[in-house]
Design an enzyme around this catalytic site. Structure first.
Site, PDB file in Angstrom:
ATOM      1  N   SER A 124     -10.526   0.136   7.048  1.00  0.00           N
ATOM      2  CA  SER A 124      -9.871   0.199   5.739  1.00  0.00           C
ATOM      3  C   SER A 124      -9.179  -1.082   5.282  1.00  0.00           C
ATOM      4  O   SER A 124      -8.659  -1.126   4.174  1.00  0.00           O
ATOM      5  CB  SER A 124      -8.851   1.338   5.715  1.00  0.00           C
TER       6      SER A 124
ATOM      7  N   SER B 143      -9.879   2.330   2.798  1.00  0.00           N
ATOM      8  CA  SER B 143      -8.944   3.009   1.917  1.00  0.00           C
ATOM      9  C   SER B 143      -7.994   2.069   1.183  1.00  0.00           C
ATOM     10  O   SER B 143      -7.353   2.452   0.223  1.00  0.00           O
ATOM     11  CB  SER B 143      -8.123   4.002   2.735  1.00  0.00           C
TER      12      SER B 143
ATOM     13  N   LYS C 147       0.850  -1.197   0.000  1.00  0.00           N
ATOM     14  CA  LYS C 147       0.000   0.000   0.000  1.00  0.00           C
ATOM     15  C   LYS C 147       0.884   1.245   0.000  1.00  0.00           C
ATOM     16  O   LYS C 147       1.909   1.285   0.691  1.00  0.00           O
ATOM     17  CB  LYS C 147      -0.903  -0.024   1.242  1.00  0.00           C
TER      18      LYS C 147
END
Length: 491
Positions: free
Chosen positions: A182, A158, A78
């Site tokens: 998330s 997210s 990420k």
């Protein structure tokens, strides 16, 4: 030869060990898959040269009979995790072309154990969002589609890039972060497994901060076993992170497949929301039935302060974000927009560098921390947080081993579908997940079924502090009963 990108992380590990293929072949297969799937926009930076170099090193170690538990296994990272010398932007314009001079603790532990980095994954800007539509690199596309439709769906947020990439076979697993859901919400939207560990279990050092008392790193993977393998490498004490907890890292993989007979599973009555879709209710009942069939005992429990969790979260998280994001001013690193004086330069840089959702949350946070409203909002929200934590403590003190809830109030929705809506409608996606962050507890989302349009739905288990093992054992029961979920390739 089997499509190497369809293997689970555990299967790939075994294949490398018995020399069915090389780490370089495994990495190349994933790099080709990434190239074919650019329409999903899961990766914001591909690192093929670095990946192949790491894979070759892994092959040398394998030939010598050496290497760590993740040797030669290709992963995605990420874009919130600092990767030394490799662009890290939190998917925000304000970080522009920032290349960190250091590596995050979590990723350095993955490389220590032999993993291969395929590239950086898309996310909502500064991890603020529930649909991966706020990224400066554009939205991520969910590899799943509704039956009979080619409308593009969100993967959740997210950590949408992480979830989309894992579901589409663009990496064997991915790092992710969870501040209010998330990891778990994108996992539920994409038919993958996501673990939010106990606060302090994984180091936050080198992860771009959103809300420091809520943020926690964790894995997204295809199976519960894969998530357990990744957790083992990601977890551990880090003296560089003052919130990191110094306690031994258990063998998480050993918990997968363990009997759940005699465990008490709490079913919280407050999670039965007005207007909850019938298919979510049915999924929840079905999941509880699977656990009961495996020998667990179902107990109705009460978490009375649940209804205050979402409003309290959306005070605490923006408050911490407004403080954390004060450091982005264009002086030392990232984007800079000149002005007539330094104050104007700050204003121009922040106005142009931050996206609309980030600006909204900074303004909310600054407002609730202001002198006139601190007691009315921020202090009160922190008191509510303590009460939420106590609700869970009371349940666990009464002998409950884990709590079963839906992971999300619906399946994935269309990209742009909620664009004109009240932002609160988007925030409601976190309704089942924020409580675990507010209480600092571990949570896992496991695929458990599909809706009427063929989209994956997930169930969530919330456990005692530092008892991720129980969640893995229970999660595997649901996984075995529900089966694996793989999207049909259209890209």
């Amino acid at each position: 030869m089997t499509d190497l990108t369809s293997l689970t992380l555990a299967e790939a590990r075994d294949g490398l060990a018995n020399k069915s293929f090389t780490a370089l072949e495994l990495t190349d297969a994933h790099l080709e898959a990434i190239e074919r799937a650019r329409v999903l926009n899961a990766y914001v930076l591909e690192t093929p040269a670095q990946a192949r170099a790491m894979a070759r090193e892994a092959d040398v170690r394998i030939a010598k009979g050496e290497g760590g538990p993740l040797n030669g296994l290709p992963l995605g990272v990420k874009d919130l995790f600092a990767t030394e010398g490799t662009r890290t932007t939190a998917c925000s314009q304000i970080l522009d072309d920032f290349k960190p001079p250091y590596e995050s603790t979590v990723t350095s532990q993955l490389w220590r154990d032999g993993a291969v980095m395929l590239g950086k994954l898309n996310n909502d800007e500064f991890a603020m969002g529930s649909s991966n539509e706020t990224s400066r690199f554009g939205p991520v596309v969910n590899p799943w589609r509704r039956q009979g439709s080619d409308a593009k769906l969100v993967p959740g947020g997210s950590s949408g890039g992480s979830a989309s990439a894992v579901a589409a076979g663009l990496c064997l697993g991915a790092t992710a972060t969870d501040t209010g859901g998330s990891i778990r919400q994108p996992a539920a939207f994409t038919g993958t497994v996501g673990i939010k560990p106990t606060y302090g279990r994984c180091s936050r050092w080198g992860i771009v901060a959103f809300a420091s008392s809520l943020d926690q790193a964790g894995p997204i993977a295809r199976t519960v076993r894969d998530a357990a393998i990744l957790m083992h490498s990601m977890a551990g004490h880090d003296p560089k992170d003052t919130t990191s907890v110094d306690r031994p890292v258990p063998d998480y993989e050993a918990a997968v497949g363990k009997s759940v007979k005699g465990m008490k599973i709490g079913i919280p009555k407050e999670y039965r929301l007005d207007g909850m879709p019938a298919e979510i209710e049915k999924l929840w009942t079905q999941g509880a039935g699977w656990l009961k069939s495996a020998g667990a005992e179902l107990v109705e429990v009460s978490l009375p302060h649940t209804k205050y969790a979402l409003p309290a979260y959306y005070i605490v998280a923006p408050a911490e974000a407004s403080s954390n994001l004060a450091r982005y001013d264009g002086v030392r690193y990232g984007a800079r927009v000149e002005g007539r004086n330094i104050v104007e330069m700050y204003e121009n840089t922040r106005a142009k560098g931050f996206g609309a959702e980030v600006r909204r949350r900074i303004m909310i946070g600054t407002y609730v921390l202001s002198a006139g409203y601190y007691d009315a909002y921020y202090l009160r929200a922190q008191k509510v947080r303590t009460l939420i934590k106590k609700d869970f403590e009371d349940c666990y003190a009464a002998g409950i081993d884990a709590i079963l809830t839906p992971a999300t109030p619906s399946a994935a929705f269309g990209i742009g579908e909620k664009a004109g809506a009240d932002p609160i409608e988007m925030y409601l996606n976190d309704i089942f997940t924020v409580t675990a962050n507010m209480a600092g507890l571990p949570g896992i989302a496991v695929p458990a079924g599909r809706d009427a349009q063929g989209l994956p739905l997930g169930l969530q288990l919330v456990g005692r502090p530092f008892d991720e093992e129980t969640l893995l054992s229970l999660g595997e029961v649901i996984e075995q009963a529900a089966g694996r979920f793989t999207p049909e390739r259209w890209w």
